[in-house]
Design a protein around this motif. Structure first.
Motif, PDB file in Angstrom:
ATOM      1  N   ARG A 159       6.355   7.200  11.006  1.00  0.00           N
ATOM      2  CA  ARG A 159       4.825   7.035  11.392  1.00  0.00           C
ATOM      3  C   ARG A 159       4.370   5.936  10.434  1.00  0.00           C
ATOM      4  O   ARG A 159       4.868   5.865   9.341  1.00  0.00           O
ATOM      5  CB  ARG A 159       4.128   8.453  11.106  1.00  0.00           C
ATOM      6  N   THR A 160       3.230   5.571  10.595  1.00  0.00           N
ATOM      7  CA  THR A 160       2.399   4.657   9.798  1.00  0.00           C
ATOM      8  C   THR A 160       1.989   5.323   8.420  1.00  0.00           C
ATOM      9  O   THR A 160       1.552   6.451   8.700  1.00  0.00           O
ATOM     10  CB  THR A 160       1.412   3.795  10.323  1.00  0.00           C
ATOM     11  N   SER A 212      -0.706  -0.208   4.164  1.00  0.00           N
ATOM     12  CA  SER A 212      -0.607   0.493   5.453  1.00  0.00           C
ATOM     13  C   SER A 212       0.946  -0.083   5.741  1.00  0.00           C
ATOM     14  O   SER A 212       1.062  -1.474   6.148  1.00  0.00           O
ATOM     15  CB  SER A 212      -1.693  -0.056   6.404  1.00  0.00           C
ATOM     16  N   ARG A 260       4.138   0.315   8.299  1.00  0.00           N
ATOM     17  CA  ARG A 260       4.743   0.619   9.791  1.00  0.00           C
ATOM     18  C   ARG A 260       6.098   1.286   9.318  1.00  0.00           C
ATOM     19  O   ARG A 260       6.734   1.016   8.405  1.00  0.00           O
ATOM     20  CB  ARG A 260       4.773  -0.304  10.810  1.00  0.00           C
ATOM     21  N   GLN A 290       8.925  -0.568   7.256  1.00  0.00           N
ATOM     22  CA  GLN A 290       8.345  -1.754   6.586  1.00  0.00           C
ATOM     23  C   GLN A 290       8.239  -1.420   5.194  1.00  0.00           C
ATOM     24  O   GLN A 290       8.179  -0.341   4.723  1.00  0.00           O
ATOM     25  CB  GLN A 290       6.881  -1.864   7.154  1.00  0.00           C
TER      26      GLN A 290
END
Length: 184
Positions: A114-115, A142, A144, A147
């Motif tokens: 999840r982000t 934030s 992802r 990431q």
């Protein structure tokens, strides 16, 4: 055919100049400052064990190499370069003394599906005397799933002290990462 190759190369160069396939984000680049130490330390604020003798033998040599590098004004690798919680990986690649203090450079990666919002307040530095260092402000990154983003922290750590990085991103349990151990 070569024109398409040149276009693809330019796109890849553009992506790499923004920090790879991660996020170019200034939120996790902060100056930390010392926090007042309570007169009666709470049990969770006991000074961490950061002397070289308390480390496993495999890490003692790495700790001594780091101290020698820092004394020479060079960059060095931390005692424990990476830690992972259930959803976050924190990798510190380089420690270096600067005019502003000790610079800590690395990367944070989202391991979850999840982000994640990763606030700068998720990071606390604690030295071998028990002094705590925090960053001000409410900046966050934030991320992802999969990431990553750069992590660059600067702390006014006095010479001769060990340093611990604590990453606390609920609901995960906090993880501790020994960055510097000192000779006793």
């Amino acid at each position: 055919m070569w024109a398409w190759g040149a276009i693809v190369a330019l796109i890849l160069i553009g992506l790499s100049s923004r920090g790879g396939f991660g996020v170019a984000n200034e939120a996790l680049r902060q100056q930390f400052s010392a926090q007042p130490t309570p007169a009666v330390p709470a049990p969770e604020l006991e000074p961490p064990q950061l002397d070289i003798a308390s480390l496993p033998p495999a890490l003692q040599d790495a700790a001594r190499e780091l101290l020698a590098s820092l004394k020479q004004g060079s960059a060095g690798r931390p005692v424990e370069p990476a830690v992972e919680s259930a959803s976050l990986r924190v990798e510190v690649r380089e420690l270096r003394r600067t005019a502003a203090g000790l610079q800590i450079r690395g990367e944070v990666t989202n391991l979850s599906r999840r982000t994640l919002e990763v606030p700068i307040s998720a990071f606390e530095l604690r030295d071998s005397t028990g002094a705590s260092y925090l960053a001000g402000g409410g900046a966050s990154a934030s991320l992802r799933p999969g990431q990553r983003t750069p992590l660059e922290l600067t702390v006014p750590l006095p010479e001769g002290r060990g340093l611990l990085l604590i990453t606390n991103l609920p609901p995960d349990q906090p993880v501790e990462q020994r960055l510097i151990a000192f000779e006793t």
